[in-house]
Design a protein around this motif. Sequence first.
Motif, PDB file in Angstrom:
ATOM      1  N   LEU A 134     -42.863  22.426  14.008  1.00  0.00           N
ATOM      2  CA  LEU A 134     -43.015  21.065  13.478  1.00  0.00           C
ATOM      3  C   LEU A 134     -42.627  20.051  14.537  1.00  0.00           C
ATOM      4  O   LEU A 134     -41.834  20.323  15.429  1.00  0.00           O
ATOM      5  N   GLY A 135     -43.223  18.869  14.424  1.00  0.00           N
ATOM      6  CA  GLY A 135     -42.898  17.755  15.301  1.00  0.00           C
ATOM      7  C   GLY A 135     -42.914  16.467  14.512  1.00  0.00           C
ATOM      8  O   GLY A 135     -43.877  16.189  13.793  1.00  0.00           O
ATOM      9  N   LEU A 136     -41.851  15.691  14.613  1.00  0.00           N
ATOM     10  CA  LEU A 136     -41.774  14.414  13.908  1.00  0.00           C
ATOM     11  C   LEU A 136     -42.421  13.335  14.771  1.00  0.00           C
ATOM     12  O   LEU A 136     -42.049  13.162  15.935  1.00  0.00           O
ATOM     13  N   ILE A 137     -43.380  12.627  14.209  1.00  0.00           N
ATOM     14  CA  ILE A 137     -44.134  11.606  14.951  1.00  0.00           C
ATOM     15  C   ILE A 137     -43.456  10.238  14.817  1.00  0.00           C
ATOM     16  O   ILE A 137     -43.220   9.538  15.796  1.00  0.00           O
ATOM     17  N   ARG A 138     -43.174   9.883  13.607  1.00  0.00           N
ATOM     18  CA  ARG A 138     -42.415   8.683  13.281  1.00  0.00           C
ATOM     19  C   ARG A 138     -41.854   8.919  11.886  1.00  0.00           C
ATOM     20  O   ARG A 138     -42.122   9.947  11.269  1.00  0.00           O
ATOM     21  N   LYS A 139     -41.079   8.001  11.386  1.00  0.00           N
ATOM     22  CA  LYS A 139     -40.479   8.188  10.065  1.00  0.00           C
ATOM     23  C   LYS A 139     -41.578   8.363   9.017  1.00  0.00           C
ATOM     24  O   LYS A 139     -42.474   7.548   8.894  1.00  0.00           O
ATOM     25  N   GLY A 140     -41.539   9.496   8.318  1.00  0.00           N
ATOM     26  CA  GLY A 140     -42.492   9.752   7.246  1.00  0.00           C
ATOM     27  C   GLY A 140     -43.766  10.452   7.664  1.00  0.00           C
ATOM     28  O   GLY A 140     -44.608  10.741   6.815  1.00  0.00           O
TER      29      GLY A 140
END
Length: 323
Positions: A225-231
């Motif tokens: 997984l990778g977080l791109i921006r909040k949400g």
Amino acid sequence: MIYVENEYARLQKVVLAASEFGYPEKVRTDDLRFLAPEAVTDNENSKGKDFREVHPELQQRWEQERTALEQVLLKYGVEVLRPRMLTSAEKQAGGEDGYANFFVRDPFFTVGNCVIEGSMRFLHRRGEVLPVRDIMQAAVYPEDCYYVAIPRPEIAQPDDPSLGPGPFLEGGDVIVMGNTVLVGNSGLASNAMGVQWLKKFLGKQGYTVEMVRLHPNILHLDCALGLIRKGLMVVCPDAFPDGVPAVLHDWEKIPVTLEEASVLATNGLPVSSEVYITDPVFSGVGERIAAHGVQVEYIDFRISRSFGGSFRCSTQPLLRKDD
């Protein structure tokens, strides 16, 4: 200042990996199950040699990939620090286990104002933090922050395929979400003892640390997984035997397959909530990210990815904070 707020706040200061690898003389094939078959064969055919010696043209392209990433980071005003190269003594100390100085994400990591030296499971990576120590001396010691190291792992019996009880704790498994920290465990890198240590250290500072089980062919959590921006995140649902962590259930998901995850489709790098770096081979993922108003920068990272890591693996932030 040393501080990492989360995975997508504005990147201001980062360590960018070098490109050194010495093949182990003994190849533990099961531990290479996260790599492509051709990479496993390459390890078997190149025992005891330096990658630069075996593949001089690929070595040059590998270095150029990291230079291209540095140029993009500089374009966005990020201060880039580079580790020194391994010394001949450090390479010799690796012995038949080989050596590595190629993915700076794993040998240390930053949570809030805590810089933590990890504990690597693979034998050829046990000394990988050493080329970063000069950066610690110059950029970490003078700052108002913590600088600690997890205990050294126990020495395993030569025939122990687990490589011992650890503790093992690697930065690629550590995802920072404010006061919540997720730590992956696939059996290849970080383990329960490493997570227990991190809970002990960060718990007193108000952090919640949660261990996340991973598919056994996934090396680190950031390969799933990778977080791109909040949400908003890119994620491989099939990589999570217990399901995607509950803290992320309400996030919008850009899904990828297990096959895509195995070649690092989730391992891009947010420069901020507005800019994201990935490989052009993942243009389909990039287009879905861009549809959310995020600017996507593309860099060919195929040589780096052949070692089992990509953009996030090649970097370790010291300052990631929205002003």
